[in-house]
Design a protein around this motif. Structure first.
Motif, short mmCIF file in Angstrom:
data_model
loop_
_atom_site.label_atom_id
_atom_site.label_comp_id
_atom_site.label_asym_id
_atom_site.label_seq_id
_atom_site.Cartn_x
_atom_site.Cartn_y
_atom_site.Cartn_z
N UNK A 25 18.25 68.73 37.03
CA UNK A 25 19.59 68.30 37.41
C UNK A 25 19.63 66.85 37.89
N UNK A 26 18.67 66.48 38.73
CA UNK A 26 18.70 65.16 39.36
C UNK A 26 17.95 64.07 38.61
N UNK A 27 16.80 64.40 38.04
CA UNK A 27 15.93 63.33 37.55
C UNK A 27 15.52 63.42 36.09
N UNK A 28 16.09 64.31 35.32
CA UNK A 28 15.66 64.43 33.93
C UNK A 28 15.90 63.13 33.15
N UNK A 29 16.89 62.37 33.54
CA UNK A 29 17.19 61.12 32.83
C UNK A 29 17.02 59.89 33.73
N UNK A 30 16.25 60.04 34.80
CA UNK A 30 16.00 58.91 35.70
C UNK A 30 14.74 58.18 35.25
N UNK A 31 14.93 56.98 34.74
CA UNK A 31 13.82 56.14 34.27
C UNK A 31 14.05 54.73 34.78
N UNK A 36 9.82 47.52 37.72
CA UNK A 36 10.87 47.78 38.70
C UNK A 36 10.25 48.11 40.05
N UNK A 37 10.98 47.81 41.10
CA UNK A 37 10.56 48.19 42.44
C UNK A 37 11.59 49.19 42.96
N UNK A 38 11.11 50.38 43.28
CA UNK A 38 11.98 51.50 43.66
C UNK A 38 11.63 51.94 45.07
N UNK A 39 12.66 52.15 45.89
CA UNK A 39 12.48 52.70 47.23
C UNK A 39 12.99 54.14 47.22
N UNK A 57 6.16 55.50 34.81
CA UNK A 57 4.78 55.22 35.24
C UNK A 57 4.47 53.74 35.47
N UNK A 58 5.33 52.84 35.00
CA UNK A 58 5.05 51.41 35.17
C UNK A 58 5.97 50.76 36.20
N UNK A 59 6.72 51.59 36.92
CA UNK A 59 7.53 51.09 38.03
C UNK A 59 6.69 51.17 39.30
N UNK A 60 7.01 50.35 40.27
CA UNK A 60 6.33 50.36 41.57
C UNK A 60 7.23 51.12 42.54
N UNK A 61 6.77 52.24 43.04
CA UNK A 61 7.59 53.10 43.91
C UNK A 61 7.03 53.06 45.33
N UNK A 62 7.91 52.82 46.28
CA UNK A 62 7.57 52.91 47.69
C UNK A 62 8.33 54.09 48.25
N UNK A 63 7.60 55.06 48.77
CA UNK A 63 8.20 56.29 49.30
C UNK A 63 7.98 56.36 50.79
N UNK A 64 9.04 56.71 51.53
CA UNK A 64 8.97 56.80 52.98
C UNK A 64 9.60 58.11 53.45
N UNK A 65 9.17 58.55 54.61
CA UNK A 65 9.76 59.73 55.25
C UNK A 65 9.49 59.63 56.74
N UNK A 66 10.34 60.22 57.55
CA UNK A 66 10.14 60.23 59.00
C UNK A 66 8.94 61.06 59.42
N UNK A 83 -1.20 59.20 39.77
CA UNK A 83 -0.32 58.02 39.75
C UNK A 83 -0.84 56.97 40.71
N UNK A 84 -0.83 55.72 40.27
CA UNK A 84 -1.39 54.64 41.09
C UNK A 84 -0.36 53.63 41.56
N UNK A 85 0.88 53.74 41.11
CA UNK A 85 1.89 52.75 41.48
C UNK A 85 2.88 53.28 42.50
#
Length: 88
Positions: A25-31, A36-39, A57-66, A83-85
């Motif tokens: 529902x949320x991410x099937x078409x999220x590319x 890209x730099x994604x938060x 796989x070639x985007x740079x993702x920064x993930x945060x949580x409390x 995954x390395x990015x």
């Protein structure tokens, strides 16, 4: 108020099931384009993080949580998936 998401096995399992249900529902078409730099704010235990990294796989993702415990669980999932990015 006490934060409960992902702290015990039952809640962690519930979150994983919820995330699996929402992936289509949320991410099937999220590319994101390469470079890209994604938060990702509120990554929780990383179920959606794995999907985002797999779709882009070639985007740079920064993930945060409390929750430090949730971040550690997310980090394990990303490492297991290879995954390395993704950075936390």
């Amino acid at each position: 108020m006490r934060y409960v998401h992902g702290y015990d096995r039952r809640e962690n399992t519930r979150l994983q099931d919820q995330a699996a249900t929402l992936v289509e529902l949320l991410h099937s078409d999220t590319f994101f384009p390469p470079g890209s730099r994604v938060l990702e704010a509120g990554c929780g235990v990383g179920a959606q993080t794995v999907t985002l990294a797999g779709n882009s796989p070639h985007a740079h993702i920064t993930s945060v949580d409390l929750s430090a415990g949730s971040v550690e669980e997310a980090r394990k999932r990303i490492e297991e998936a290879g995954f390395t990015k993704v950075h936390f």
